[in-house]
Design an enzyme around this catalytic site. Structure first.
Site, PDB file in Angstrom:
ATOM      1  N   ASP A  21       0.825  -1.218   0.000  1.00 19.61           N
ATOM      2  CA  ASP A  21       0.000   0.000   0.000  1.00 19.61           C
ATOM      3  C   ASP A  21       0.855   1.263   0.000  1.00 19.61           C
ATOM      4  O   ASP A  21       1.966   1.271   0.530  1.00 19.61           O
ATOM      5  CB  ASP A  21      -0.919  -0.032   1.235  1.00 19.61           C
ATOM      6  N   HIS A  38       2.304   3.355  -8.998  1.00 23.54           N
ATOM      7  CA  HIS A  38       2.135   1.915  -9.261  1.00 23.54           C
ATOM      8  C   HIS A  38       3.340   1.378 -10.033  1.00 23.54           C
ATOM      9  O   HIS A  38       3.865   0.317  -9.731  1.00 23.54           O
ATOM     10  CB  HIS A  38       0.847   1.646 -10.038  1.00 23.54           C
ATOM     11  N   LEU A 132      10.164 -20.795  -4.081  1.00 23.70           N
ATOM     12  CA  LEU A 132       9.061 -19.979  -3.559  1.00 23.70           C
ATOM     13  C   LEU A 132       7.800 -20.054  -4.434  1.00 23.70           C
ATOM     14  O   LEU A 132       7.889 -20.019  -5.660  1.00 23.70           O
ATOM     15  CB  LEU A 132       9.546 -18.515  -3.509  1.00 23.70           C
TER      16      LEU A 132
HETATM   17  C1  IPE Z   1      -5.674  -2.758  -0.363  1.00 22.46           C
HETATM   18  O1  IPE Z   1      -5.207  -1.467  -0.547  1.00 22.46           O
HETATM   19  C2  IPE Z   1      -5.592  -3.517  -1.631  1.00 22.46           C
HETATM   20  C3  IPE Z   1      -4.259  -3.668  -2.189  1.00 22.46           C
HETATM   21  C4  IPE Z   1      -3.125  -3.357  -1.631  1.00 22.46           C
HETATM   22  C5  IPE Z   1      -4.225  -4.232  -3.495  1.00 22.46           C
HETATM   23  P1  IPE Z   1      -6.191  -0.231  -0.641  1.00 22.46           P
HETATM   24  O2  IPE Z   1      -5.343   0.962  -0.601  1.00 22.46           O
HETATM   25  O3  IPE Z   1      -7.105  -0.373  -1.787  1.00 22.46           O
HETATM   26  O4  IPE Z   1      -7.017  -0.390   0.712  1.00 22.46           O
HETATM   27  P2  IPE Z   1      -8.087   0.577   1.400  1.00 22.46           P
HETATM   28  O5  IPE Z   1      -9.281   0.586   0.531  1.00 22.46           O
HETATM   29  O6  IPE Z   1      -7.453   1.911   1.525  1.00 22.46           O
HETATM   30  O7  IPE Z   1      -8.344  -0.053   2.726  1.00 22.46           O
HETATM   31  C1  IPE Z   2      -1.565   0.216  -3.356  1.00 26.53           C
HETATM   32  O1  IPE Z   2      -1.355   1.587  -3.385  1.00 26.53           O
HETATM   33  C2  IPE Z   2      -1.790  -0.364  -4.731  1.00 26.53           C
HETATM   34  C3  IPE Z   2      -3.170  -0.781  -5.016  1.00 26.53           C
HETATM   35  C4  IPE Z   2      -4.148  -0.768  -4.173  1.00 26.53           C
HETATM   36  C5  IPE Z   2      -3.435  -1.252  -6.352  1.00 26.53           C
HETATM   37  P1  IPE Z   2      -2.543   2.615  -3.411  1.00 26.53           P
HETATM   38  O2  IPE Z   2      -2.903   2.874  -4.818  1.00 26.53           O
HETATM   39  O3  IPE Z   2      -3.665   2.153  -2.542  1.00 26.53           O
HETATM   40  O4  IPE Z   2      -1.863   3.895  -2.777  1.00 26.53           O
HETATM   41  P2  IPE Z   2      -2.492   4.932  -1.756  1.00 26.53           P
HETATM   42  O5  IPE Z   2      -3.012   4.150  -0.592  1.00 26.53           O
HETATM   43  O6  IPE Z   2      -3.583   5.650  -2.474  1.00 26.53           O
HETATM   44  O7  IPE Z   2      -1.363   5.810  -1.381  1.00 26.53           O
HETATM   45 MG    MG Z   3      -4.068   2.404  -0.580  1.00 25.02          MG
END
Ligand code: IPE
Ligand code: IPE
Ligand code: MG
Length: 247
Positions: A21, A38, A132
């Site tokens: 995240d 990303h 793995l």
């Molecule tokens: C959770 O991350 C899903 C992934 C890392 C793929 P999000 O950033 O989407 O989670 P929420 O919605 O903030 O909890």
């Molecule tokens: C995690 O990073 C990747 C996915 C959920 C695909 P985010 O895109 O959720 O990044 P933030 O949380 O908005 O910073």
């Molecule tokens: Mg996120």
């Protein structure tokens, strides 16, 4: 002594799960689009996969796209799907080099055909690797997975091939998409969020949670070792007392 050398090799988790995240915030801090974040998260995926493979960890499960993530702006979803295709293409040789087997969990039917095709060819190509197992959770939600399991079980009960009294917490896991894998002993979430966002709700019942402020694109091998060090310092009690565990 390096962090890696300080790890006790026979006390490593067999399965580590990661909620990757913070990509969006990482990009925003640099005045860039979320998609840039990303793209820069790919290096962290490579680092953690390689670190886990080198340590001899059996299973690494990465939350890459949740069912809920389909509600993001269309352009971001499309960019993420395109990134998946290009990453799988470019990383297959690294997976082969590190003896990593690719696997996925989640609702495959929801994925675009191009993503599915790439995934299937990489899964096929890496299927004989014996190191793995790298599982990507894609279009995954744990509540979806549990409902799917309940439907399968209900059908079996209805047609008489399963008795209600034979449904136990030991065999329920066999109906989940992680069937055959040990439950994760360690779950890492980056970016300072303290929630599990519909990830492996059943399987994480007794996992140790490790939260770090580091945003996913900045996560490196050393950070992974740090999480493992922290895990090795925990006392896992499983309902018992500390004295019982020590005895
Ligand atoms: C959770 O991350 C899903 C992934 C890392 C793929 P999000 O950033 O989407 O989670 P929420 O919605 O903030 O909890
Ligand atoms: C995690 O990073 C990747 C996915 C959920 C695909 P985010 O895109 O959720 O990044 P933030 O949380 O908005 O910073
Ligand atoms: Mg996120």
């Amino acid at each position: 002594m390096s962090l890696k050398d300080q790890l006790i090799k026979d006390r490593l988790p067999k399965h580590v799960a990661v909620i990757m995240d913070g990509n969006g915030r990482w990009a925003k801090k640099r005045g860039n689009s979320r998609v840039f974040g990303h793209k820069n998260g790919v290096k962290a995926v490579r680092e953690v996969t390689e670190a886990a493979a080198e340590l001899g960890i059996g299973y690494l499960t990465l939350y890459a796209f949740s069912t809920e993530n389909w509600s993001r702006p269309k352009a971001e979803v499309e960019a993420l799907m395109a990134l998946l295709v290009s990453t799988i293409s470019s990383e297959t040789k690294t997976l082969m080099k590190n003896n990593v087997r690719l696997n996925t969990i989640g609702c495959r039917d929801a994925l675009p055909k191009a993503v599915l095709a790439k995934l299937e060819s990489c899964i096929e190509e890496t299927s004989s690797n014996s190191g793995l197992t790298l599982t990507l959770a894609l279009s995954y939600s744990s509540q979806w997975e549990i409902i799917e399991a309940v439907k399968t079980i209900s059908t079996k009960v209805k047609d008489g091939s399963l008795l209600v009294e034979d449904i136990t917490s030991e065999n329920f896991g066999a109906y989940l998409s992680t069937s055959g894998m040990p439950d994760p002993e360690l779950m890492i979430r980056t970016s300072g969020e303290h929630r599990i966002s519909n990830f492996l709700l059943w399987q994480l019942a007794y996992a140790e949670f490790y939260f770090t402020e580091i945003l996913w694109p900045d996560f490196r091998k050393e950070d992974f070792y740090q999480a493992l060090m922290d895990y090795q310092g925990r006392e896992r009690r499983f309902g018992k007392t500390g004295d019982q565990v020590k005895a």
